[in-house]
Each structure stands twice: as C-alpha cells, then as structure tokens.
Write a protein that holds these residues in place. Structure first.
Motif, PDB file in Angstrom:
ATOM      1  N   LYS A  40       0.225   8.798  -4.877  1.00  0.00           N
ATOM      2  CA  LYS A  40      -0.235  10.202  -5.124  1.00  0.00           C
ATOM      3  C   LYS A  40       0.389  11.241  -3.877  1.00  0.00           C
ATOM      4  O   LYS A  40      -0.637  12.271  -4.375  1.00  0.00           O
ATOM      5  CB  LYS A  40      -1.892   9.742  -3.672  1.00  0.00           C
ATOM      6  CG  LYS A  40      -2.791   9.124  -3.935  1.00  0.00           C
ATOM      7  CD  LYS A  40      -3.757   8.269  -3.061  1.00  0.00           C
ATOM      8  CE  LYS A  40      -4.338   7.234  -3.980  1.00  0.00           C
ATOM      9  NZ  LYS A  40      -5.817   6.982  -2.695  1.00  0.00           N
ATOM     10  N   LYS A  41       0.641  11.361  -2.973  1.00  0.00           N
ATOM     11  CA  LYS A  41       1.340  12.204  -2.890  1.00  0.00           C
ATOM     12  C   LYS A  41       2.429  13.075  -3.385  1.00  0.00           C
ATOM     13  O   LYS A  41       2.796  14.297  -3.329  1.00  0.00           O
ATOM     14  CB  LYS A  41       2.410  11.207  -1.440  1.00  0.00           C
ATOM     15  CG  LYS A  41       1.418  11.223  -0.722  1.00  0.00           C
ATOM     16  CD  LYS A  41       0.937  12.108   0.329  1.00  0.00           C
ATOM     17  CE  LYS A  41      -0.096  11.451   1.446  1.00  0.00           C
ATOM     18  NZ  LYS A  41      -0.741  13.044   2.485  1.00  0.00           N
ATOM     19  N   GLY A  42       3.693  12.335  -4.253  1.00  0.00           N
ATOM     20  CA  GLY A  42       4.728  12.793  -5.015  1.00  0.00           C
ATOM     21  C   GLY A  42       5.082  11.611  -6.310  1.00  0.00           C
ATOM     22  O   GLY A  42       5.872  12.199  -6.768  1.00  0.00           O
ATOM     23  N   GLY A  43       3.855  11.736  -7.085  1.00  0.00           N
ATOM     24  CA  GLY A  43       4.466  11.303  -8.215  1.00  0.00           C
ATOM     25  C   GLY A  43       5.126  10.115  -8.623  1.00  0.00           C
ATOM     26  O   GLY A  43       5.684   9.326  -9.510  1.00  0.00           O
ATOM     27  N   TRP A  44       5.422   8.750  -7.149  1.00  0.00           N
ATOM     28  CA  TRP A  44       6.108   8.264  -7.417  1.00  0.00           C
ATOM     29  C   TRP A  44       6.168   7.848  -8.574  1.00  0.00           C
ATOM     30  O   TRP A  44       4.892   6.283  -8.592  1.00  0.00           O
ATOM     31  CB  TRP A  44       6.987   7.125  -6.201  1.00  0.00           C
ATOM     32  CG  TRP A  44       7.298   6.184  -6.277  1.00  0.00           C
ATOM     33  CD1 TRP A  44       8.538   6.555  -6.332  1.00  0.00           C
ATOM     34  CD2 TRP A  44       7.430   4.976  -6.411  1.00  0.00           C
ATOM     35  NE1 TRP A  44       9.642   5.349  -6.112  1.00  0.00           N
ATOM     36  CE2 TRP A  44       8.558   3.613  -6.755  1.00  0.00           C
ATOM     37  CE3 TRP A  44       6.225   3.923  -6.346  1.00  0.00           C
ATOM     38  CZ2 TRP A  44       8.431   2.912  -5.829  1.00  0.00           C
ATOM     39  CZ3 TRP A  44       5.793   2.915  -6.103  1.00  0.00           C
ATOM     40  CH2 TRP A  44       7.279   2.426  -6.414  1.00  0.00           C
ATOM     41  N   GLN A  45       7.101   6.342  -9.287  1.00  0.00           N
ATOM     42  CA  GLN A  45       6.810   5.331 -10.170  1.00  0.00           C
ATOM     43  C   GLN A  45       7.402   4.421 -10.078  1.00  0.00           C
ATOM     44  O   GLN A  45       8.853   4.244  -9.719  1.00  0.00           O
ATOM     45  CB  GLN A  45       7.405   6.044 -11.789  1.00  0.00           C
ATOM     46  CG  GLN A  45       5.936   6.719 -12.260  1.00  0.00           C
ATOM     47  CD  GLN A  45       6.407   7.442 -13.385  1.00  0.00           C
ATOM     48  OE1 GLN A  45       6.734   7.438 -13.615  1.00  0.00           O
ATOM     49  NE2 GLN A  45       5.664   8.287 -13.922  1.00  0.00           N
ATOM     50  N   GLU A  46       7.126   3.523  -9.708  1.00  0.00           N
ATOM     51  CA  GLU A  46       7.820   1.554 -10.328  1.00  0.00           C
ATOM     52  C   GLU A  46       9.118   1.840 -11.254  1.00  0.00           C
ATOM     53  O   GLU A  46       8.874   2.341 -11.861  1.00  0.00           O
ATOM     54  CB  GLU A  46       6.806   0.755 -10.535  1.00  0.00           C
ATOM     55  CG  GLU A  46       6.969  -1.010 -10.118  1.00  0.00           C
ATOM     56  CD  GLU A  46       7.092  -1.014  -8.551  1.00  0.00           C
ATOM     57  OE1 GLU A  46       7.950  -1.800  -8.155  1.00  0.00           O
ATOM     58  OE2 GLU A  46       6.049  -0.974  -8.273  1.00  0.00           O
ATOM     59  N   GLY A  47      10.072   1.453 -10.230  1.00  0.00           N
ATOM     60  CA  GLY A  47      11.278   1.307 -10.598  1.00  0.00           C
ATOM     61  C   GLY A  47      12.478   2.647 -10.536  1.00  0.00           C
ATOM     62  O   GLY A  47      13.157   2.623 -11.329  1.00  0.00           O
ATOM     63  N   TYR A 104       0.861  -1.208  -0.090  1.00  0.00           N
ATOM     64  CA  TYR A 104      -0.204  -0.113  -0.405  1.00  0.00           C
ATOM     65  C   TYR A 104       1.064   1.659   0.042  1.00  0.00           C
ATOM     66  O   TYR A 104       0.282   1.986  -0.152  1.00  0.00           O
ATOM     67  CB  TYR A 104      -1.073  -0.546   1.290  1.00  0.00           C
ATOM     68  CG  TYR A 104      -0.275  -0.095   2.642  1.00  0.00           C
ATOM     69  CD1 TYR A 104       0.300   0.868   2.990  1.00  0.00           C
ATOM     70  CD2 TYR A 104      -0.514  -1.403   3.060  1.00  0.00           C
ATOM     71  CE1 TYR A 104       0.794   0.786   4.187  1.00  0.00           C
ATOM     72  CE2 TYR A 104       0.505  -0.797   4.606  1.00  0.00           C
ATOM     73  CZ  TYR A 104       0.887  -0.443   4.715  1.00  0.00           C
ATOM     74  OH  TYR A 104       1.193  -0.231   6.513  1.00  0.00           O
ATOM     75  N   PHE A 105       2.104   0.812   0.257  1.00  0.00           N
ATOM     76  CA  PHE A 105       2.975   2.619  -0.030  1.00  0.00           C
ATOM     77  C   PHE A 105       2.971   2.630  -1.417  1.00  0.00           C
ATOM     78  O   PHE A 105       3.214   3.962  -1.273  1.00  0.00           O
ATOM     79  CB  PHE A 105       4.410   1.449   0.385  1.00  0.00           C
ATOM     80  CG  PHE A 105       4.619   2.242   2.359  1.00  0.00           C
ATOM     81  CD1 PHE A 105       4.429   3.264   3.093  1.00  0.00           C
ATOM     82  CD2 PHE A 105       4.762   1.292   3.395  1.00  0.00           C
ATOM     83  CE1 PHE A 105       4.613   3.586   4.188  1.00  0.00           C
ATOM     84  CE2 PHE A 105       4.901   1.122   4.479  1.00  0.00           C
ATOM     85  CZ  PHE A 105       4.424   3.008   5.235  1.00  0.00           C
ATOM     86  N   LYS A 106       3.649   1.655  -2.093  1.00  0.00           N
ATOM     87  CA  LYS A 106       3.141   2.207  -3.292  1.00  0.00           C
ATOM     88  C   LYS A 106       2.178   3.600  -3.660  1.00  0.00           C
ATOM     89  O   LYS A 106       2.885   4.219  -4.969  1.00  0.00           O
ATOM     90  CB  LYS A 106       3.660   0.923  -4.059  1.00  0.00           C
ATOM     91  CG  LYS A 106       4.737   0.115  -3.691  1.00  0.00           C
ATOM     92  CD  LYS A 106       4.729  -0.595  -5.015  1.00  0.00           C
ATOM     93  CE  LYS A 106       5.900  -1.457  -4.431  1.00  0.00           C
ATOM     94  NZ  LYS A 106       5.750  -2.936  -5.661  1.00  0.00           N
ATOM     95  N   TYR A 107       0.827   3.290  -3.567  1.00  0.00           N
ATOM     96  CA  TYR A 107      -0.324   3.377  -3.409  1.00  0.00           C
ATOM     97  C   TYR A 107      -0.148   4.681  -2.947  1.00  0.00           C
ATOM     98  O   TYR A 107      -0.221   6.479  -3.691  1.00  0.00           O
ATOM     99  CB  TYR A 107      -1.232   3.378  -3.407  1.00  0.00           C
ATOM    100  CG  TYR A 107      -1.430   1.242  -3.357  1.00  0.00           C
ATOM    101  CD1 TYR A 107      -1.456   1.333  -5.377  1.00  0.00           C
ATOM    102  CD2 TYR A 107      -1.167   0.600  -3.506  1.00  0.00           C
ATOM    103  CE1 TYR A 107      -1.808   0.553  -6.481  1.00  0.00           C
ATOM    104  CE2 TYR A 107      -1.609  -1.415  -4.046  1.00  0.00           C
ATOM    105  CZ  TYR A 107      -1.989  -0.694  -5.378  1.00  0.00           C
ATOM    106  OH  TYR A 107      -1.452  -1.964  -5.589  1.00  0.00           O
ATOM    107  N   ILE A 108       0.234   5.276  -1.339  1.00  0.00           N
ATOM    108  CA  ILE A 108       0.774   6.331  -1.087  1.00  0.00           C
ATOM    109  C   ILE A 108       0.875   6.793  -1.531  1.00  0.00           C
ATOM    110  O   ILE A 108       1.300   8.356  -1.894  1.00  0.00           O
ATOM    111  CB  ILE A 108       1.077   6.337   0.455  1.00  0.00           C
ATOM    112  CG1 ILE A 108      -0.261   4.910   0.731  1.00  0.00           C
ATOM    113  CG2 ILE A 108       1.119   7.292   1.093  1.00  0.00           C
ATOM    114  CD1 ILE A 108      -0.116   5.491   2.734  1.00  0.00           C
ATOM    115  N   TRP A 109       2.969   6.479  -2.086  1.00  0.00           N
ATOM    116  CA  TRP A 109       3.706   7.264  -2.775  1.00  0.00           C
ATOM    117  C   TRP A 109       3.159   7.880  -4.040  1.00  0.00           C
ATOM    118  O   TRP A 109       3.832   9.521  -4.072  1.00  0.00           O
ATOM    119  CB  TRP A 109       5.219   6.385  -3.412  1.00  0.00           C
ATOM    120  CG  TRP A 109       5.428   5.795  -2.495  1.00  0.00           C
ATOM    121  CD1 TRP A 109       5.260   6.500  -0.860  1.00  0.00           C
ATOM    122  CD2 TRP A 109       6.113   4.809  -2.127  1.00  0.00           C
ATOM    123  NE1 TRP A 109       6.458   6.109   0.140  1.00  0.00           N
ATOM    124  CE2 TRP A 109       7.228   4.728   0.000  1.00  0.00           C
ATOM    125  CE3 TRP A 109       7.035   4.204  -2.480  1.00  0.00           C
ATOM    126  CZ2 TRP A 109       8.054   3.846   0.340  1.00  0.00           C
ATOM    127  CZ3 TRP A 109       7.200   2.535  -2.303  1.00  0.00           C
ATOM    128  CH2 TRP A 109       7.877   2.639  -0.688  1.00  0.00           C
TER     129      TRP A 109
END
Length: 209
Positions: free
Chosen positions: A202-209, A195-200
């Motif tokens: 939403k919060k800052g535009g983080w993308q896998e990899g 679930y941290f990936k979904y939070i990231w």
C-alpha cells in the motif's frame, strides 16, 4: 545506488507510570497469580483479569523487581507490589501489532485507560524506550560494508548471517542508543509478521521477491 523509503513508524514503545495502586488491586493480582500457579486447569483459567474491556492473563511469575505480569495481544504490563520511589509502579510495553494497525496515539490512550483502572492517579508518565524504524528497498550490497564505515561512538558491532546469506548489522546493542540494519523479509519468516507485506504494498508498491 537505488534507495526507496517504503514505510516508517514506531515499532515498540515502553511506558512507565508512577502512582499508588487502587485499594484491592494488589490482593486481586496476588489471587490471580496463585490461580496461574495452580496445577488445576480450572483454576488456571481463573487467572485472567478483565480491565477496561481487556482480558489480561496474569502470569504465574513476576519479572525482575516486578511482582506481577499481565499480558494480552496488545500489552505486556508489569506491576510493582512495593512502594519504592526508585521503581515505577507500572511498566508497560505496547505491541508492534497495535502500533502498526492503529497508531501510537490510539495505542497510548488504550494503555492509559488500563493503567487508570490500576492506579488511584497517574502521577507521572515516562517514555522509557522507543524503537523507531524505516523500511526501505535498495540495491546496495551491505555485506561489503566494513566496520570502519560506520560513524558511531559504540564499541560493539556485530554482523549476522543466516546460513550463507548475509542478513544485517547491529551496532551498540545494550547501550542507551542502538541500531540495527537487517533484511526484514528474512526476519518475517521467523516472526510471522506477514502484515508488513500488505503495508509495504500500500505504501510503496513493494512486490514479493
């Protein structure tokens, strides 16, 4: 050097409460604990205790000086059977899932509601431990940082690897104040906290990899 803060919050919160157990609570917990210790699966199923709409499993063993341990997905609650003034009556940990999804205010009120069902009156409430964190992305090479670069009074510092991949540092573990710097994407592979990936995202535009 690139540094972008993504998310910060309280990751885990430990609260202690002092007060006297309500009449019958100790006996009820002892009974549920005996059910948990039974070899009969039907009796084991009776080890749960419904408190304030929470179904808490009473474990078959205590922990340390606490005779009873009650757990569900949100709380890990230890209850003392003694009247020692040196030991809080209730010692509880709030799960990171609850803190991240609902925030500390709602989480604390949920816990207080549970504890009020155990104690005649909450005489004292104390934050025993708080783990705070900041998640960020960076292009810094933390592997190249030497121990002498850390400004700290702590004598203990450890570096960690997963195979050939550097994963982080820990400083002052076991002390009153400690810190960790680590690759959270690697940690998620073991903890399953996706679930941290979904939070990231939403919060800052983080993308896998």
């Amino acid at each position: 050097m690139k540094f972008k803060e993504i998310y910060k919050n309280i990751d885990s919160l430990y609260i202690s409460f002092r007060g006297n157990l309500k009449e019958g609570i100790r006996e009820t917990l002892e009974q549920r604990k005996m059910f948990a210790q039974s070899d009969d699966e039907k009796e084991q199923a009776l080890a749960n205790l419904i408190i304030d709409e929470h179904s808490l499993e009473v474990m078959d063993k205590g922990k340390g000086r606490y005779a009873f341990v009650l757990v569900d997905g949100w709380f890990h609650i230890q209850v003392s059977s003694s009247k020692s003034k040196n030991l809080p009556t209730v010692y509880a940990q709030i799960s990171s899932d609850l803190l991240h999804n609902y925030g500390s205010y709602i989480a604390l009120n949920q816990l207080r509601g549970l504890v009020k069902e155990l104690l005649i009156e909450i005489e004292e409430e104390t934050v025993s431990r708080a783990d705070i964190f900041v998640d960020f992305v960076t292009d810094a090479n933390f592997e190249s940082i030497g121990k002498g670069s850390w400004v700290t009074r702590a004598s203990n510092a450890h570096i960690y690897w997963s195979g050939n991949a550097f994963t982080g540092w820990s400083i002052g573990q076991g002390g009153v104040i400690s810190a960790r710097l680590y690759d959270k994407t690697v940690e998620i592979e073991k903890s399953g906290k996706d679930y941290f990936k979904y939070i990231w995202e939403k919060k800052g535009g983080w993308q896998e990899g």
